[in-house]
Scaffold this motif. Structure first.
Motif, PDB file in Angstrom:
ATOM      1  N   UNK A  87       0.823  -1.202   0.000  1.00  0.00           N
ATOM      2  CA  UNK A  87       0.000   0.000   0.000  1.00  0.00           C
ATOM      3  C   UNK A  87       0.859   1.255   0.000  1.00  0.00           C
ATOM      4  N   UNK A  88       2.014   1.194   0.642  1.00  0.00           N
ATOM      5  CA  UNK A  88       2.915   2.359   0.655  1.00  0.00           C
ATOM      6  C   UNK A  88       3.520   2.604  -0.729  1.00  0.00           C
ATOM      7  N   UNK A  89       3.776   1.533  -1.460  1.00  0.00           N
ATOM      8  CA  UNK A  89       4.298   1.671  -2.821  1.00  0.00           C
ATOM      9  C   UNK A  89       3.253   2.351  -3.705  1.00  0.00           C
ATOM     10  N   UNK A  90       1.997   1.924  -3.588  1.00  0.00           N
ATOM     11  CA  UNK A  90       0.939   2.535  -4.393  1.00  0.00           C
ATOM     12  C   UNK A  90       0.759   4.002  -3.996  1.00  0.00           C
ATOM     13  N   UNK A  91       0.842   4.306  -2.718  1.00  0.00           N
ATOM     14  CA  UNK A  91       0.764   5.699  -2.293  1.00  0.00           C
ATOM     15  C   UNK A  91       1.913   6.518  -2.890  1.00  0.00           C
ATOM     16  N   UNK A  92       3.097   5.942  -2.906  1.00  0.00           N
ATOM     17  CA  UNK A  92       4.250   6.629  -3.502  1.00  0.00           C
ATOM     18  C   UNK A  92       4.038   6.835  -4.995  1.00  0.00           C
ATOM     19  N   UNK A  93       3.488   5.828  -5.654  1.00  0.00           N
ATOM     20  CA  UNK A  93       3.209   5.954  -7.096  1.00  0.00           C
ATOM     21  C   UNK A  93       2.200   7.075  -7.338  1.00  0.00           C
ATOM     22  N   UNK A  94       1.196   7.152  -6.500  1.00  0.00           N
ATOM     23  CA  UNK A  94       0.201   8.234  -6.630  1.00  0.00           C
ATOM     24  C   UNK A  94       0.852   9.602  -6.412  1.00  0.00           C
ATOM     25  N   UNK A  95       1.744   9.688  -5.451  1.00  0.00           N
ATOM     26  CA  UNK A  95       2.387  10.964  -5.137  1.00  0.00           C
ATOM     27  C   UNK A  95       3.405  11.402  -6.180  1.00  0.00           C
ATOM     28  N   UNK A  96       4.033  10.438  -6.854  1.00  0.00           N
ATOM     29  CA  UNK A  96       5.082  10.779  -7.817  1.00  0.00           C
ATOM     30  C   UNK A  96       4.589  10.847  -9.260  1.00  0.00           C
ATOM     31  N   UNK A  97       3.372  10.402  -9.519  1.00  0.00           N
ATOM     32  CA  UNK A  97       2.872  10.426 -10.900  1.00  0.00           C
ATOM     33  C   UNK A  97       2.175  11.742 -11.197  1.00  0.00           C
TER      34      UNK A  97
END
Length: 133
Positions: A87-97
């Motif tokens: 879930x943290x990876x997906x949150x990071x993907x959302x924040x960096x995209x």
């Protein structure tokens, strides 16, 4: 000594994270190439999920796009979003995209919203600032 205390796998992950932080473009590209195709599985492991987050943070726009597309197209995206580490990876993907890539990630998440609402880790994805962009 550090590697013996924490295990070889975690030690390797710390070394990879350190390489990203020293911002060596050649080494970063080499690491990203070696991890290609494994980002989904790595996202759901305690130490390697941190590496995937660093990949998203330090990779160039093109590499970020490849990583996020790999996550979007992963048949286990729903599991990644509900995973204690993923879930943290997906949150990071959302924040960096950004832009259309961000929109594609949001669209990939949308069908899973009902299940995410019932999962403690899925709720973290839904409450992510990146999802509200």
């Amino acid at each position: 000594m550090f590697c013996l205390e924490f295990g070889f796998q975690s030690c390797r992950n710390y070394v990879v994270q350190f390489v990203f932080e020293i911002e060596d473009p050649w080494a970063t590209v080499d690491i990203l190439d070696q991890l290609e195709g494994d980002y989904g599985d790595l996202s759901m492991q305690k130490y390697s999920s941190n590496v995937v987050e660093k990949c998203l943070k330090y990779a160039g726009e093109e590499s970020q796009s490849c990583i996020i597309h790999e996550l979007i197209n992963n048949r286990r995206l729903d599991q990644i979003m509900q995973d204690p580490y993923g879930n943290y990876v997906i949150q990071a993907a959302l924040n960096h995209s950004k832009g259309s890539l961000h929109a594609a990630l949001v669209e990939a998440i949308r069908p899973h919203v009902p299940v995410l609402r019932t999962s403690p880790y899925g709720k973290k994805v839904l409450s992510s600032n990146g999802l509200k962009k």
